[in-house]
Design an enzyme around this catalytic site. Structure first.
Site, mmCIF file in Angstrom:
data_model
loop_
_atom_site.group_PDB
_atom_site.id
_atom_site.type_symbol
_atom_site.label_atom_id
_atom_site.label_comp_id
_atom_site.label_asym_id
_atom_site.label_seq_id
_atom_site.Cartn_x
_atom_site.Cartn_y
_atom_site.Cartn_z
ATOM 1 N N ALA A 293 13.275 12.729 4.099
ATOM 2 C CA ALA A 293 12.171 11.869 3.665
ATOM 3 C C ALA A 293 11.389 11.385 4.878
ATOM 4 C CB ALA A 293 12.721 10.686 2.880
ATOM 5 N N ASN A 294 10.361 10.594 4.664
ATOM 6 C CA ASN A 294 9.687 9.930 5.781
ATOM 7 C C ASN A 294 9.297 8.516 5.353
ATOM 8 O OD1 ASN A 294 6.849 9.915 4.755
ATOM 9 N ND2 ASN A 294 7.191 12.138 4.766
ATOM 10 N N ARG A 295 8.726 7.758 6.272
ATOM 11 C CA ARG A 295 8.525 6.337 6.008
ATOM 12 C C ARG A 295 7.204 5.997 5.330
ATOM 13 N NH1 ARG A 295 12.425 3.486 8.547
ATOM 14 N NH2 ARG A 295 13.352 4.408 10.418
#
Ligand code: C5P
Length: 401
Positions: free
Chosen positions: A210-212
Site C-alpha cells: 500500500a502507500n500513504r
C-alpha cells in the site's frame, strides 16, 4: 450539448404513481424521457399513462418484435445520458447487484453505459434486511448513485420508517446534479473523471502493498468539479475519508481494477489522475504466506499498468488530461519529464517529502507544469487547491475546444 436523455425504469411498488409526476417534472425541465415499465410497475400505473406523459411508446417486453425492430433493448439502454430507476424495488436492486437480466428492465440496466441513479422504495424492514444492505453496498461500489430513500409513512397501515421513495423534485435535483444539467457552473454539461487514493496490491489474502495516500486531494477535486456543474465519476482506491457530495463513486482496490474502471468510465471531457497508483504488484499468493524455517519470503514484483499513460494513448482520450507528480526531491524537473513521458497536458506536482506533511495532511503546495512552463502556487488547503485547480481546468478545457 448538455446531456438530457433519461431512461426511466419504473419498478413494481406503490411509489410508481410518483414516477408519473417525475416524468412530468423532468419534461418540464427539458429532459427527454423514455420509460421501461416492469411487469410489477404495470400493476400500479398503466402503460397508457406512461406513454402519454413521456410522449413515447411505453417499453415493456424484452422480446417485443416492434421494439426490437425500431429501437431494440441495447439501443434503448445506450441512447440515454442517465438511467433512473424509480421506484427501485428490492427485487430490481438485487437483480442489478447480481447481474441478472431476465426482463427488459434488468437487461437494459446491464446493457447501459450511462450512469445509473436509483431511488429505492420499499418497506423499512426490507430496506434494513441484510441482503438488501449487501446489494446496496455492492451497487455503490459498482458506481450506482442513490437518492433516498426518505423516512415517513408507508402505504402499509400504521407503518413508518426509512423506505419511502424520495419526492419527484428531490429525484429531479439528483438527476440535475448527476448530469450537471441544472448547474450554470464553468463545467456544466461536462463529464469529469477523477482517480484518487492509493491502490492496494495483495501479497496474500491478508497482506497488501500500500502507500500513504489519503485520497483527500483527489476527492476534493471531484467535489469541486461537481460543484462547478460537471457530471463526475470518482474512481477511488481504499480510503477512510467520507464520500464527496454529488459524484458517482466507483471503489477499487488494485491498479488493474482501477484501469478497468477508468476505461469503463470513458469518454470524459477532462481526466484528472490524482491516485497514487502502486507502481508494482506481486503475483499474490493464494494462501497466507507462513513464517517458516526458510526465512522471510522474497517478493517478486511485477510492473503495474500505467493508467494515465494508457488513457493518453487512446483515441477517445479526454480533451484535457491532468496527471499528478508526488515527488520527494527535484519536484519540478521530475514533473517536466513526466509530462512528456505520460502524454498528458498538465502535471500538478507536489513535494511529498516527510517534512512537507502533504501525505495525509490538509495542506498542499503545488506547481503546475505544462509545455509552456511552470507556475508555483503558495501553500493552500487541499480544498482551496481543488477549487483553484478546477477553475483552471475549466479555463484550459475551454481554450482547447
Ligand atoms: O510515475 P508516477 O507514479 O510518478 O506518475 C504519477 C501520475 O501518473 C499520477 O497522475 C498517477 O495517478 C498516474 N499513474 C497512473 N498509473 C500508474 C502510475 C501512476 O495513472 N500505474
Amino acid at each position: 450539448m448538455t446531456a438530457r436523455r433519461i431512461l426511466l425504469v419504473i419498478g413494481g411498488g406503490i411509489a410508481a404513481y410518483k414516477s408519473l409526476d417525475l416524468i412530468r417534472r423532468l419534461k418540464e425541465r427539458g429532459f427527454s424521457v423514455r420509460a421501461i415499465l416492469t411487469a410489477g410497475g404495470a400493476e400500479f400505473v398503466t402503460p397508457l399513462s406512461v406513454a402519454t406523459l413521456t410522449g413515447e411508446r411505453c417499453f415493456r417486453e424484452l422480446f417485443d418484435l416492434t421494439d426490437e425492430h425500431d429501437v431494440g433493448h441495447i439501443r434503448l439502454a445506450r441512447d440515454a445520458d442517465l438511467v433512473v430507476v424509480a421506484p427501485a424495488t428490492a427485487d430490481l436492486l438485487a437483480k442489478l447487484a447480481n447481474g441478472l437480466a431476465n426482463d427488459l428492465a434488468s437487461t437494459a440496466l446491464l446493457a447501459t453505459t450511462a450512469p445509473i441513479l436509483a431511488a429505492p422504495a420499499m418497506n423499512p424492514t426490507m430496506w434494513a434486511n441484510a441482503a438488501t444492505r449487501r446489494n446496496v453496498e455492492r451497487l455503490k461500489a459498482d458506481g450506482v448513485a442513490f437518492v433516498g430513500p426518505a423516512t415517513g409513512l408507508m402505504a402499509e397501515r400504521g407503518e413508518s420508517g426509512l423506505g419511502r421513495m424520495s419526492e419527484p423534485l428531490d429525484i429531479v435535483a439528483a438527476v440535475e446534479a448527476r448530469l450537471g444539467a441544472g448547474a450554470s457552473g464553468p463545467l456544466a454539461g461536462k463529464r469529469v473523471l477523477v482517480t484518487s487514493g492509493p491502490t492496494h496490491e495483495p501479497i496474500d489474502p491478508v497482506r497488501v502493498l500500500a502507500n500513504r495516500s489519503s485520497g483527500r486531494q483527489g476527492h476534493a477535486i471531484a467535489e469541486a468539479a461537481a460543484r462547478a456543474g460537471a457530471a463526475v465519476t470518482l474512481i477511488s482506491g481504499p480510503v477512510v475519508i467520507p464520500d464527496p457530495a454529488g459524484v458517482t463513486i466507483v471503489r477499487v482496490e488494485t491498479a488493474r481494477e482501477m484501469l478497468l474502471a477508468v476505461e469503463a468510465a470513458l469518454p470524459a471531457d477532462i481526466g484528472v489522475f490524482a491516485a497514487a497508483v502502486a507502481d508494482w504488484r506481486t503475483e499474490g499468493a493464494p494462501q497466507k504466506i507462513k513464517k517458516g524455517a526458510g526465512g522471510p519470503p522474497s517478493l517478486a514484483l511485477v510492473e503495474n499498468p500505467d493508467i494515465l499513460a494508457t488513457v493518453a494513448r487512446r483515441a477517445d482520450r479526454p480533451g484535457l488530461l491532468v496527471g499528478f507528480a508526488a515527488e520527494t526531491e527535484n519536484v519540478v524537473e521530475h514533473a517536466k519529464a513526466k509530462l512528456a513521458r505520460k502524454g498528458c497536458d498538465l502535471i500538478v506536482a507536489n513535494d511529498v517529502s516527510p517534512e512537507s506533511g502533504v501525505m495525509g495532511g490538509d495542506a498542499n503546495t503545488v506547481h503546475l507544469v505544462t509545455e509552456d512552463g511552470v507556475e508555483s502556487w503558495p501553500p493552500m488547503s487541499k480544498a482551496d487547491v481543488a477549487e483553484t485547480l478546477v477553475a483552471r481546468f475549466a479555463a484550459l478545457h475551454g481554450l482547447k475546444k
